[in-house]
Design a protein around this motif. Sequence first.
Motif, PDB file in Angstrom:
ATOM      1  N   VAL A 187     -38.081 -36.339 -27.568  1.00 55.35           N
ATOM      2  CA  VAL A 187     -36.868 -36.731 -26.860  1.00 55.35           C
ATOM      3  C   VAL A 187     -35.953 -37.455 -27.828  1.00 55.35           C
ATOM      4  N   GLY A 188     -34.696 -37.048 -27.844  1.00 47.70           N
ATOM      5  CA  GLY A 188     -33.728 -37.687 -28.712  1.00 47.70           C
ATOM      6  C   GLY A 188     -32.785 -38.582 -27.932  1.00 47.70           C
ATOM      7  N   GLY A 189     -31.567 -38.759 -28.477  1.00 46.50           N
ATOM      8  CA  GLY A 189     -30.615 -39.655 -27.850  1.00 46.50           C
ATOM      9  C   GLY A 189     -29.446 -38.951 -27.200  1.00 46.50           C
TER      10      GLY A 189
ATOM     11  N   GLY B 219     -37.217 -40.655 -29.516  1.00 43.45           N
ATOM     12  CA  GLY B 219     -38.205 -41.459 -28.832  1.00 43.45           C
ATOM     13  C   GLY B 219     -37.613 -42.442 -27.849  1.00 43.45           C
ATOM     14  N   LEU B 220     -38.484 -43.390 -27.443  1.00 41.22           N
ATOM     15  CA  LEU B 220     -38.104 -44.319 -26.393  1.00 41.22           C
ATOM     16  C   LEU B 220     -36.940 -45.210 -26.821  1.00 41.22           C
ATOM     17  N   GLY B 221     -36.921 -45.619 -28.082  1.00 40.30           N
ATOM     18  CA  GLY B 221     -35.840 -46.470 -28.560  1.00 40.30           C
ATOM     19  C   GLY B 221     -34.493 -45.790 -28.445  1.00 40.30           C
ATOM     20  N   ALA B 222     -34.443 -44.510 -28.852  1.00 37.07           N
ATOM     21  CA  ALA B 222     -33.184 -43.774 -28.752  1.00 37.07           C
ATOM     22  C   ALA B 222     -32.784 -43.584 -27.295  1.00 37.07           C
ATOM     23  N   ALA B 223     -33.771 -43.305 -26.439  1.00 39.73           N
ATOM     24  CA  ALA B 223     -33.461 -43.114 -25.019  1.00 39.73           C
ATOM     25  C   ALA B 223     -32.938 -44.406 -24.394  1.00 39.73           C
TER      26      ALA B 223
ATOM     27  N   THR C 103     -38.655 -39.547 -19.117  1.00 36.59           N
ATOM     28  CA  THR C 103     -38.378 -40.084 -17.784  1.00 36.59           C
ATOM     29  C   THR C 103     -37.077 -40.883 -17.779  1.00 36.59           C
ATOM     30  N   VAL C 104     -36.917 -41.723 -18.815  1.00 33.69           N
ATOM     31  CA  VAL C 104     -35.684 -42.506 -18.917  1.00 33.69           C
ATOM     32  C   VAL C 104     -34.478 -41.593 -19.030  1.00 33.69           C
TER      33      VAL C 104
ATOM     34  N   GLU D 242     -28.160 -49.687 -34.103  1.00 36.15           N
ATOM     35  CA  GLU D 242     -27.985 -48.375 -33.479  1.00 36.15           C
ATOM     36  C   GLU D 242     -26.626 -47.782 -33.861  1.00 36.15           C
ATOM     37  N   MET D 243     -26.579 -46.462 -33.827  1.00 37.48           N
ATOM     38  CA  MET D 243     -25.331 -45.751 -34.072  1.00 37.48           C
ATOM     39  C   MET D 243     -25.327 -44.512 -33.185  1.00 37.48           C
ATOM     40  N   ALA D 244     -24.119 -44.159 -32.701  1.00 38.34           N
ATOM     41  CA  ALA D 244     -24.039 -43.022 -31.787  1.00 38.34           C
ATOM     42  C   ALA D 244     -22.724 -42.295 -32.007  1.00 38.34           C
ATOM     43  N   THR D 245     -22.724 -41.037 -31.610  1.00 38.75           N
ATOM     44  CA  THR D 245     -21.491 -40.256 -31.560  1.00 38.75           C
ATOM     45  C   THR D 245     -21.207 -39.907 -30.103  1.00 38.75           C
TER      46      THR D 245
END
Length: 762
Positions: free
Chosen positions: A558-560, A584-588, A528-529, A626-629
């Motif tokens: 669900v991923g990020g 999951g929710l944390g990544a979202a 949903t997020v 957290e880390m992101a590309t």
Amino acid sequence: MQVADESSTAVPVAPPAVDLDTCADEPIRIPGSVQPHGVLLALSEPDLVVRHVSANVADLTGVDVDDAVGAPVADVLGESAAAALRTHVRTFGDLRARNPLSVDLPGPVLADAILHRVALGGRTLLVVEVEVARGPRPFSFPNTYQSVRGALERLNRADGLEQLYDAAAQEVRDLTGFDRVMVYRFDADHNGEVVAEARRGDLNSFLGLHYPASDIPAQARALYETNWIRLIPDVSYTPARLVPAFDATSGEPLDLTHSVLRSVSPVHLEYLGNMGVRASMSISLLRDGRLWGLIACHHYAGPHLVPFGARAAAEFLGSALSLRLVARAQDRELERELAAQAEIARLLPEARDPDRGLAEALAGKDPGLLSVVPAHGLVVVADGQTATAGEADVDVDALRAWVLSRPDPVTVRTAIGRTDPELAAALPDVAGVLAVRLPDDQVVVWLRQEHVRDIYWGGDPQNKAIAHREGADVRLSPRKSFERWREVVRGRCEPWAPEHVRAVEDLRTRLLEVVIVRNRWQVAAAHTVQLSLLPRRLPVVPGWAMQARYVPAAGGRVGGDWYDALELPDGRFAVVVGDVAGHGLGAAAAMGQLRNALRAYLMRCSDVHEALVDLDELARRTMPDEMATVVVAVVCPRTGEVLIGAAGHPRPLQLTPDGGAELVSMPVDRPVGVGSGDPPVTRLHVAPGGGMVLYSDGLVDSRSTALTEGIDRLVRQFDRPDPRVPVDIDEVVADCSDPDSKDDMTLLLLCRDADLPAGTTP
């Protein structure tokens, strides 16, 4: 008293001359002889002819051993005894349950005949063991049942296990007249502890002493489980050999497993002699058919022959005690298990609460799972969070990696310094662990510190035997020292109770259900997020076309991943594809923060470099875990000029007007959160009829496809011989998907209208 070195559980031992454990290989079931307080005959049926007889037969019957072998039993025991035997074996099937049979021998002599059958050489022989009758005669209600009824009543009145032990020891001593009667309890390693005793007043107490498992070899324990009582009325007896020693047809010896006269190991006799014991009797205490303990009876004043009736009564008491011990022990275990289950039931609603982290719910300060299993510390890693309780200052990463490497879902250790030295090095103050492995690399671990304790042995447990060489032969004899010997046990924790382990196994089953429920909720919430943060519609830019697809990982995880497209204040527009590590929710939630922040930075300055610098700084300061590309492209719709920057993200594809596709040649900075602070920006041009493809690594990197192969596959999807044939991005996603992939996939296709002349305004 000797004291073990407190820095180690080991004690100095003189090097043995031979492997002393070979004494455990003695043929104790087939010793080939009997104790001489009775006579053994093995008869063929139905003719009742003597096939084997003990060499002392003449002492009781006056018949020479050579004359007895091959003779009818009537010629050896007399016609009266033979007639009684015939009637008895024809009438009853289970002979052992009907022992003893009273018989009259010539003399006249009243005797007890104890009967059982044994297989030998493909046939069955009737074994008759004859002892001169002693004690109250005949066996009757007053002198059998009533003699043990009072003892049973006292056992029933015992409030706890300790009182039960004490009552049993005293009642057996009253029945048998031994100088000392002890109740032994064995631990998991078969070491024995004296938990109760009744003794002559002038004897030293053995209460609380331990005896090593080597005192009772494995085959002797197995025999105790089969034959529940064993009497040695005179430790210094001379064995009476069986004649013949072997069956004439098969060459096999006679199996004396169920014999009451069976001769015992010379090693054991010497062991008793070293203790000053002149007569001995033991009664097995069983739990679920396994040896749980022993009632050991010792006599020091001289030989002590206990009548069969008293032995039978003592054996009956042992059986009754076994049942009561099991019931009491099970009651204790059940109480603790029910208490643990009640705590589990209290915690589960909190664990199911979607507004509370699972790790926090399980390791709560009230006191969480420490109320289920007593321990010094608790570590819970769940939902990407770590929570601890009690004394749990440990290397969580090393502990978690060890638990995840275990083959079983529940792992029990009481001495990790000995069994798992690498883990012990990471947990310096921990001696034992009770660990649970859950899905998604989640773990729950109870920690116990070292429990230093003193064990007092009846003699040095390491010096269990002494080897004597006599020419070419080696004789094994038992240890001779029975002085009180203190051992300091270190490096072990308090043992994990079986009922607590069972409760933890049940907890794991229930937590699996909780994890499933929480995962479903988190997937739904994260989905949903994520959907709420993805653009509801892509901008409509004249002369340009945009399409985008997002596909969750297999199983609906669900991923990020995210994509975005927005028009900027200066007339340009931006397209973005990003990927936050995790699921999951944390990544979202992390994805939502980064997506909105990047939007704000782009709207403020429209500069790719500055937006990436600000995004990296935000992640460093507010999202350290957290880390992101991400890849960002700012496009001028009029000229087709593109400024593009990537932080740890796969490079996009550029599409040419002639239908070609190639990977953009550009530098890539480190991911957001660990960036360099100076992300490079590349300038390129999209000609009319050309385009760009932005994507996440889930589309090109999977279990079955390496990253370079996945990119090549994606390039081939967009490399078209006829540029007039449009690309179906749903087909691209389907062709590039790996059903076993744990990652989500995102694809954004940006195309420039081929009919719009370069440099003109639409």
